[in-house]
Write a protein that holds these residues in place. Structure first.
Motif, PDB file in Angstrom:
ATOM      1  N   THR A  22      41.470 -99.922  -9.953  1.00 17.25           N
ATOM      2  CA  THR A  22      41.132-100.162  -8.557  1.00 17.25           C
ATOM      3  C   THR A  22      42.353 -99.941  -7.674  1.00 17.25           C
ATOM      4  OG1 THR A  22      39.484-101.768  -9.261  1.00 17.25           O
ATOM      5  CG2 THR A  22      40.148-101.849  -6.972  1.00 17.25           C
ATOM      6  N   ILE A  43      29.729 -90.536  -5.219  1.00 20.18           N
ATOM      7  CA  ILE A  43      29.005 -91.733  -5.672  1.00 20.18           C
ATOM      8  C   ILE A  43      27.507 -91.463  -5.643  1.00 20.18           C
ATOM      9  CG2 ILE A  43      28.388 -94.099  -5.011  1.00 20.18           C
ATOM     10  CD1 ILE A  43      31.376 -94.458  -4.217  1.00 20.18           C
ATOM     11  N   LEU A  57      29.492 -99.928  -5.632  1.00 21.24           N
ATOM     12  CA  LEU A  57      30.283 -98.732  -5.324  1.00 21.24           C
ATOM     13  C   LEU A  57      30.183 -98.363  -3.844  1.00 21.24           C
ATOM     14  CD1 LEU A  57      29.442 -96.574  -8.458  1.00 21.24           C
ATOM     15  CD2 LEU A  57      31.688 -97.511  -7.858  1.00 21.24           C
ATOM     16  N   TRP A  60      32.140-100.794  -1.800  1.00 21.35           N
ATOM     17  CA  TRP A  60      33.578-100.584  -1.994  1.00 21.35           C
ATOM     18  C   TRP A  60      34.078 -99.426  -1.129  1.00 21.35           C
ATOM     19  CZ3 TRP A  60      35.636 -96.152  -4.485  1.00 21.35           C
ATOM     20  CH2 TRP A  60      37.024 -96.169  -4.605  1.00 21.35           C
TER      21      TRP A  60
END
Length: 71
Positions: A22, A43, A57, A60
């Motif tokens: 990350t 994604i 996802l 994020w």
């Protein structure tokens, strides 16, 4: 070009993303080496991903995308 064939049960052997992964992705995005919109697009190309993982996802990468102008 060929597609890899994964063994049965491969999903059960997946591991959580480590914090260093990350941090690395964050560093690439902040340094401008990777465009957030490109990551967001990639994604959306993922297949066979659990809906909760997709939400995570999307949430994020949304932190790195420009905020829509409301008004």
């Amino acid at each position: 070009m060929s597609t890899a064939v994964l063994p049965d049960g491969w999903r059960n052997r997946l591991v959580l993303v480590e914090s260093k992964d990350t941090l690395f992705a964050d560093a690439l995005l902040r340094a401008g080496l990777v465009r957030p919109d490109a990551v967001a697009g990639r994604i959306e190309l993922l297949v066979d991903v659990h809906p909760l993982v997709m939400k995570r996802l999307r949430d994020w990468i949304a932190a790195y995308l420009p905020k829509p102008d409301i008004g």
